[in-house]
Scaffold this motif. Structure first.
Motif, mmCIF file in Angstrom:
data_model
loop_
_atom_site.group_PDB
_atom_site.id
_atom_site.type_symbol
_atom_site.label_atom_id
_atom_site.label_comp_id
_atom_site.label_asym_id
_atom_site.label_seq_id
_atom_site.Cartn_x
_atom_site.Cartn_y
_atom_site.Cartn_z
ATOM 1 N N SER A 198 1.144 -1.009 -0.116
ATOM 2 C CA SER A 198 0.291 -0.184 0.331
ATOM 3 C C SER A 198 0.120 1.239 0.314
ATOM 4 C CB SER A 198 -0.765 0.442 1.668
ATOM 5 O OG SER A 198 -1.684 0.961 0.701
ATOM 6 N N ASP A 199 0.520 2.201 -0.228
ATOM 7 C CA ASP A 199 1.752 3.706 -0.496
ATOM 8 C C ASP A 199 -0.011 4.485 -1.080
ATOM 9 O OD1 ASP A 199 3.109 5.309 -0.335
ATOM 10 O OD2 ASP A 199 4.648 4.796 -2.130
ATOM 11 N N ILE A 200 0.415 5.978 -0.592
ATOM 12 C CA ILE A 200 -0.373 7.044 -0.774
ATOM 13 C C ILE A 200 0.230 7.663 -1.079
ATOM 14 C CG2 ILE A 200 0.287 7.862 1.787
ATOM 15 C CD1 ILE A 200 -3.168 8.455 1.065
ATOM 16 N N LYS A 201 0.136 8.665 -2.727
ATOM 17 C CA LYS A 201 0.342 10.289 -3.200
ATOM 18 C C LYS A 201 -0.245 11.407 -1.813
ATOM 19 C CE LYS A 201 3.427 11.767 -6.209
ATOM 20 N NZ LYS A 201 4.736 11.847 -6.062
ATOM 21 N N VAL A 202 0.143 11.816 -1.019
ATOM 22 C CA VAL A 202 -0.242 13.006 0.007
ATOM 23 C C VAL A 202 -0.896 13.774 -0.857
ATOM 24 C CG1 VAL A 202 -0.069 14.480 1.309
ATOM 25 C CG2 VAL A 202 1.080 11.683 1.638
ATOM 26 N N GLU A 203 0.121 14.342 -1.886
ATOM 27 C CA GLU A 203 -0.161 15.761 -2.259
ATOM 28 C C GLU A 203 -1.731 15.399 -3.559
ATOM 29 O OE1 GLU A 203 2.142 13.523 -2.875
ATOM 30 O OE2 GLU A 203 3.692 15.270 -1.563
ATOM 31 N N GLU A 204 -1.452 14.397 -3.944
ATOM 32 C CA GLU A 204 -2.798 14.149 -4.546
ATOM 33 C C GLU A 204 -4.507 13.247 -4.443
ATOM 34 O OE1 GLU A 204 0.010 13.557 -5.460
ATOM 35 O OE2 GLU A 204 0.607 15.230 -7.972
ATOM 36 N N ASP A 205 -3.404 12.911 -2.935
ATOM 37 C CA ASP A 205 -4.925 12.524 -2.448
ATOM 38 C C ASP A 205 -5.237 11.279 -3.116
ATOM 39 O OD1 ASP A 205 -6.216 11.660 -0.506
ATOM 40 O OD2 ASP A 205 -7.953 13.442 -0.343
ATOM 41 N N ILE A 206 -4.234 10.066 -3.334
ATOM 42 C CA ILE A 206 -4.850 9.175 -4.130
ATOM 43 C C ILE A 206 -3.626 7.730 -3.753
ATOM 44 C CG2 ILE A 206 -4.424 7.631 -6.034
ATOM 45 C CD1 ILE A 206 -4.915 10.048 -7.755
ATOM 46 N N ALA A 207 -4.834 7.112 -3.178
ATOM 47 C CA ALA A 207 -3.764 5.034 -2.785
ATOM 48 C C ALA A 207 -3.802 4.700 -3.432
ATOM 49 C CB ALA A 207 -4.585 4.915 -1.226
ATOM 50 N N VAL A 208 -2.808 3.538 -3.389
ATOM 51 C CA VAL A 208 -3.431 2.527 -4.257
ATOM 52 C C VAL A 208 -2.697 0.941 -3.753
ATOM 53 C CG1 VAL A 208 -2.064 1.173 -6.127
ATOM 54 C CG2 VAL A 208 -1.997 3.344 -7.003
ATOM 55 N N SER A 209 -3.593 0.143 -3.891
ATOM 56 C CA SER A 209 -3.881 -0.711 -2.526
ATOM 57 C C SER A 209 -3.627 -2.069 -3.796
ATOM 58 C CB SER A 209 -4.827 -0.911 -1.049
ATOM 59 O OG SER A 209 -4.321 -0.345 -0.333
ATOM 60 N N VAL A 210 -2.533 -2.793 -3.490
ATOM 61 C CA VAL A 210 -2.248 -3.959 -3.896
ATOM 62 C C VAL A 210 -2.488 -5.584 -3.066
ATOM 63 C CG1 VAL A 210 -1.216 -6.026 -5.481
ATOM 64 C CG2 VAL A 210 -0.702 -2.888 -5.627
ATOM 65 N N PHE A 211 -3.497 -5.904 -2.894
ATOM 66 C CA PHE A 211 -3.990 -7.376 -1.966
ATOM 67 C C PHE A 211 -3.726 -8.741 -2.985
ATOM 68 C CE2 PHE A 211 -6.998 -3.523 -2.034
ATOM 69 C CZ PHE A 211 -6.587 -3.711 -0.033
ATOM 70 N N VAL A 212 -2.690 -9.376 -2.527
ATOM 71 C CA VAL A 212 -2.295 -10.647 -2.944
ATOM 72 C C VAL A 212 -2.541 -11.630 -1.561
ATOM 73 C CG1 VAL A 212 -0.120 -12.216 -3.183
ATOM 74 C CG2 VAL A 212 0.248 -9.487 -3.716
ATOM 75 N N PHE A 213 -3.216 -12.638 -3.195
ATOM 76 C CA PHE A 213 -4.088 -13.803 -2.388
ATOM 77 C C PHE A 213 -3.392 -15.273 -2.241
ATOM 78 C CE2 PHE A 213 -6.940 -10.188 -1.988
ATOM 79 C CZ PHE A 213 -7.937 -10.353 -1.573
ATOM 80 N N ASP A 214 -3.708 -15.921 -1.801
ATOM 81 C CA ASP A 214 -2.702 -17.877 -2.391
ATOM 82 C C ASP A 214 -3.139 -18.004 -3.147
ATOM 83 O OD1 ASP A 214 -5.677 -17.897 -0.936
ATOM 84 O OD2 ASP A 214 -5.060 -19.785 0.193
ATOM 85 N N LYS A 215 -4.561 -17.600 -4.097
ATOM 86 C CA LYS A 215 -4.893 -18.291 -5.300
ATOM 87 C C LYS A 215 -5.849 -17.413 -6.038
ATOM 88 C CE LYS A 215 -8.776 -20.695 -3.080
ATOM 89 N NZ LYS A 215 -9.619 -22.078 -2.742
ATOM 90 N N GLU A 216 -5.816 -17.598 -7.307
ATOM 91 C CA GLU A 216 -5.746 -16.862 -8.409
ATOM 92 C C GLU A 216 -7.952 -16.558 -7.775
ATOM 93 O OE1 GLU A 216 -7.574 -16.673 -13.430
ATOM 94 O OE2 GLU A 216 -6.241 -17.905 -12.363
ATOM 95 N N ILE A 217 -8.213 -14.952 -8.541
ATOM 96 C CA ILE A 217 -9.097 -14.944 -8.330
ATOM 97 C C ILE A 217 -10.790 -15.189 -8.733
ATOM 98 C CG2 ILE A 217 -11.343 -13.109 -7.356
ATOM 99 C CD1 ILE A 217 -8.733 -11.606 -5.910
ATOM 100 N N SER A 218 -11.399 -15.754 -8.782
ATOM 101 C CA SER A 218 -12.181 -16.366 -9.895
ATOM 102 C C SER A 218 -12.964 -14.987 -9.449
ATOM 103 C CB SER A 218 -13.126 -17.179 -8.505
ATOM 104 O OG SER A 218 -14.552 -17.307 -8.920
ATOM 105 N N MET A 219 -14.053 -14.256 -11.197
ATOM 106 C CA MET A 219 -14.684 -13.416 -11.147
ATOM 107 C C MET A 219 -15.990 -13.804 -11.736
ATOM 108 S SD MET A 219 -13.231 -11.054 -11.479
ATOM 109 C CE MET A 219 -14.571 -9.863 -11.879
ATOM 110 N N GLU A 220 -16.188 -15.459 -10.954
ATOM 111 C CA GLU A 220 -17.846 -15.342 -11.231
ATOM 112 C C GLU A 220 -18.437 -15.089 -9.967
ATOM 113 O OE1 GLU A 220 -18.051 -20.127 -11.921
ATOM 114 O OE2 GLU A 220 -16.558 -20.485 -13.489
ATOM 115 N N GLU A 221 -19.746 -14.919 -10.079
ATOM 116 C CA GLU A 221 -20.289 -14.366 -8.631
ATOM 117 C C GLU A 221 -21.141 -15.639 -8.280
ATOM 118 O OE1 GLU A 221 -20.236 -11.367 -8.487
ATOM 119 O OE2 GLU A 221 -19.477 -10.835 -10.475
ATOM 120 N N GLU A 222 -20.946 -15.612 -7.137
ATOM 121 C CA GLU A 222 -21.610 -16.907 -6.108
ATOM 122 C C GLU A 222 -22.636 -16.068 -5.985
ATOM 123 O OE1 GLU A 222 -17.674 -16.922 -3.570
ATOM 124 O OE2 GLU A 222 -16.761 -17.386 -5.420
#
Length: 118
Positions: free
Chosen positions: A94-118
């Motif tokens: 996670s990081d934030i660019k304070v001047e622009e008020d934009i943050a980015v978060s990259v969540f890493v999971f233990d397996k692929e995320i399925s895009m199928e709706e449950e």
């Protein structure tokens, strides 16, 4: 936007609102393989914006927000996050660019995320 991404964004927004007093005004998330990448816009509270008017204040806001978010997710992922994506959270970058008020978060999971709706 898929229901899963919408629900993911809601979990992130609620956690940050509960933790920091204000959630992001807008979140854009994508799922790629075993990662969720979120760009968060409009994160800072009025008090943080005031503090960030000096170089020392910017650094303090950056350090506090980045460390706090990483610590919270590493000890206790938000309720429902892992169930929603069907995988265990392994890392958060996670990081934030304070001047622009934009943050980015990259969540890493233990397996692929399925895009199928449950």
């Amino acid at each position: 936007m898929s229901k899963k991404i919408h629900a993911f964004n809601d979990i992130i927004r609620k956690l940050r609102k509960d933790l920091l007093g204000k959630g992001p005004e807008r979140i854009h998330s994508v799922f790629v393989d075993n990662m969720a990448i979120s760009t968060l816009y409009g994160n800072l509270t009025p008090t943080e914006k005031f503090i960030a008017k000096t170089p020392e204040g910017k650094e303090m806001i950056h350090s506090a927000r980045t460390k706090l978010i990483q610590d919270v997710y590493s000890t206790d992922p938000p309720e429902g996050l892992e169930e929603l994506v069907g995988a265990k959270l392994v890392y958060l970058f996670s990081d934030i660019k304070v001047e622009e008020d934009i943050a980015v978060s990259v969540f890493v999971f233990d397996k692929e995320i399925s895009m199928e709706e449950e």
